[in-house]
Design a protein around this motif. Structure first.
Motif, PDB file in Angstrom:
ATOM      1  N   LYS A  91       9.254 -48.197  37.531  1.00 31.90           N
ATOM      2  CA  LYS A  91       9.405 -47.078  38.459  1.00 31.90           C
ATOM      3  C   LYS A  91       9.112 -47.511  39.893  1.00 31.90           C
ATOM      4  CE  LYS A  91       7.691 -42.355  39.286  1.00 31.90           C
ATOM      5  NZ  LYS A  91       7.975 -42.442  40.691  1.00 31.90           N
ATOM      6  N   ARG A  92       8.125 -48.358  40.073  1.00 30.22           N
ATOM      7  CA  ARG A  92       7.743 -48.819  41.410  1.00 30.22           C
ATOM      8  C   ARG A  92       8.920 -49.501  42.111  1.00 30.22           C
ATOM      9  NH1 ARG A  92       6.335 -53.626  43.328  1.00 30.22           N
ATOM     10  NH2 ARG A  92       4.997 -53.730  45.160  1.00 30.22           N
ATOM     11  N   GLU A  93       9.664 -50.335  41.393  1.00 30.88           N
ATOM     12  CA  GLU A  93      10.801 -51.048  41.969  1.00 30.88           C
ATOM     13  C   GLU A  93      11.917 -50.079  42.357  1.00 30.88           C
ATOM     14  OE1 GLU A  93      10.273 -54.077  42.658  1.00 30.88           O
ATOM     15  OE2 GLU A  93       8.778 -54.725  41.207  1.00 30.88           O
ATOM     16  N   LEU A  94      12.164 -49.110  41.493  1.00 34.92           N
ATOM     17  CA  LEU A  94      13.180 -48.094  41.765  1.00 34.92           C
ATOM     18  C   LEU A  94      12.773 -47.226  42.961  1.00 34.92           C
ATOM     19  CD1 LEU A  94      15.900 -47.244  40.637  1.00 34.92           C
ATOM     20  CD2 LEU A  94      14.711 -45.780  39.024  1.00 34.92           C
ATOM     21  N   ASP A  95      11.474 -46.893  43.060  1.00 38.72           N
ATOM     22  CA  ASP A  95      10.979 -46.085  44.187  1.00 38.72           C
ATOM     23  C   ASP A  95      11.180 -46.800  45.521  1.00 38.72           C
ATOM     24  OD1 ASP A  95      10.247 -44.069  42.445  1.00 38.72           O
ATOM     25  OD2 ASP A  95       8.108 -44.570  42.466  1.00 38.72           O
ATOM     26  N   ILE A  96      10.945 -48.122  45.547  1.00 38.97           N
ATOM     27  CA  ILE A  96      11.148 -48.896  46.773  1.00 38.97           C
ATOM     28  C   ILE A  96      12.614 -48.816  47.190  1.00 38.97           C
ATOM     29  CG2 ILE A  96      11.230 -51.257  47.713  1.00 38.97           C
ATOM     30  CD1 ILE A  96       8.728 -51.840  45.937  1.00 38.97           C
ATOM     31  N   ALA A  97      13.511 -49.026  46.237  1.00 44.57           N
ATOM     32  CA  ALA A  97      14.947 -48.995  46.539  1.00 44.57           C
ATOM     33  C   ALA A  97      15.380 -47.621  47.025  1.00 44.57           C
ATOM     34  CB  ALA A  97      15.751 -49.407  45.312  1.00 44.57           C
ATOM     35  N   ARG A  98      14.901 -46.566  46.375  1.00 47.73           N
ATOM     36  CA  ARG A  98      15.301 -45.210  46.775  1.00 47.73           C
ATOM     37  C   ARG A  98      14.778 -44.845  48.166  1.00 47.73           C
ATOM     38  NH1 ARG A  98      18.488 -43.103  43.271  1.00 47.73           N
ATOM     39  NH2 ARG A  98      18.167 -43.273  41.040  1.00 47.73           N
ATOM     40  N   ALA A  99      13.558 -45.254  48.480  1.00 47.06           N
ATOM     41  CA  ALA A  99      13.002 -44.981  49.817  1.00 47.06           C
ATOM     42  C   ALA A  99      13.824 -45.699  50.883  1.00 47.06           C
ATOM     43  CB  ALA A  99      11.540 -45.410  49.886  1.00 47.06           C
ATOM     44  N   ARG A 100      14.192 -46.942  50.625  1.00 47.17           N
ATOM     45  CA  ARG A 100      15.005 -47.689  51.588  1.00 47.17           C
ATOM     46  C   ARG A 100      16.397 -47.109  51.708  1.00 47.17           C
ATOM     47  NH1 ARG A 100      13.019 -53.881  50.167  1.00 47.17           N
ATOM     48  NH2 ARG A 100      10.909 -53.595  51.000  1.00 47.17           N
ATOM     49  N   GLN A 101      16.938 -46.625  50.589  1.00 48.28           N
ATOM     50  CA  GLN A 101      18.244 -45.991  50.611  1.00 48.28           C
ATOM     51  C   GLN A 101      18.226 -44.762  51.530  1.00 48.28           C
ATOM     52  OE1 GLN A 101      19.387 -44.166  46.934  1.00 48.28           O
ATOM     53  NE2 GLN A 101      21.529 -43.946  47.521  1.00 48.28           N
ATOM     54  N   LYS A 102      17.178 -43.977  51.449  1.00 48.00           N
ATOM     55  CA  LYS A 102      17.059 -42.792  52.313  1.00 48.00           C
ATOM     56  C   LYS A 102      17.025 -43.199  53.779  1.00 48.00           C
ATOM     57  CE  LYS A 102      14.793 -39.738  49.067  1.00 48.00           C
ATOM     58  NZ  LYS A 102      13.524 -39.192  48.620  1.00 48.00           N
ATOM     59  N   GLU A 103      16.321 -44.287  54.079  1.00 46.30           N
ATOM     60  CA  GLU A 103      16.237 -44.753  55.469  1.00 46.30           C
ATOM     61  C   GLU A 103      17.602 -45.163  56.011  1.00 46.30           C
ATOM     62  OE1 GLU A 103      13.260 -47.644  56.598  1.00 46.30           O
ATOM     63  OE2 GLU A 103      11.982 -46.927  54.978  1.00 46.30           O
ATOM     64  N   VAL A 104      18.365 -45.943  55.233  1.00 49.02           N
ATOM     65  CA  VAL A 104      19.649 -46.431  55.745  1.00 49.02           C
ATOM     66  C   VAL A 104      20.729 -45.362  55.741  1.00 49.02           C
ATOM     67  CG1 VAL A 104      19.191 -48.833  55.113  1.00 49.02           C
ATOM     68  CG2 VAL A 104      20.494 -47.411  53.558  1.00 49.02           C
TER      69      VAL A 104
END
Length: 107
Positions: A91-104
């Protein structure tokens, strides 16, 4: 053709630090991604929902996952990568990707 960008320099360095076999697989998959974009499917790429995708590189050293999303103008942004050690994506890895996706994806 699609263009591949990286979320930041750290993400690019993360990928350069992958084991050689996995890195070679990643290089081949990014060539396919540049050619086929969102048409690239299993076993090379998988949709994770809400516009997030994963590349699935593998080598003799194991497997990795590289998360990405798309932007307007046939651009792909590589968001995060990790070497997979369990069957399920942490979940931690997926959370990092989703947070970055929101930023871009912000205008």
């Amino acid at each position: 053709m699609w263009t591949i960008d990286y979320y930041n320099e750290d993400v690019r360095l993360e990928i350069e630090g992958l084991p050689a076999g996995i890195r070679a697989s990643y290089a081949r998959l990014t060539e396919l991604l540049e050619e086929f974009g969102l048409e690239l499917r299993m076993p090379h790429s998988r949709a994770m929902g809400q516009g997030l995708f994963e590349l699935r590189p593998r080598g003799r050293e194991g497997i990795a996952r590289v998360f990405y999303c798309t932007k307007v103008g046939r651009r792909i942004v590589i968001l995060h990568s990790f070497v997979k050690k369990t069957d399920k994506t942490p979940k931690r890895e997926l959370d990092i990707a989703r947070a970055r996706q929101k930023e871009v994806s912000r205008p």
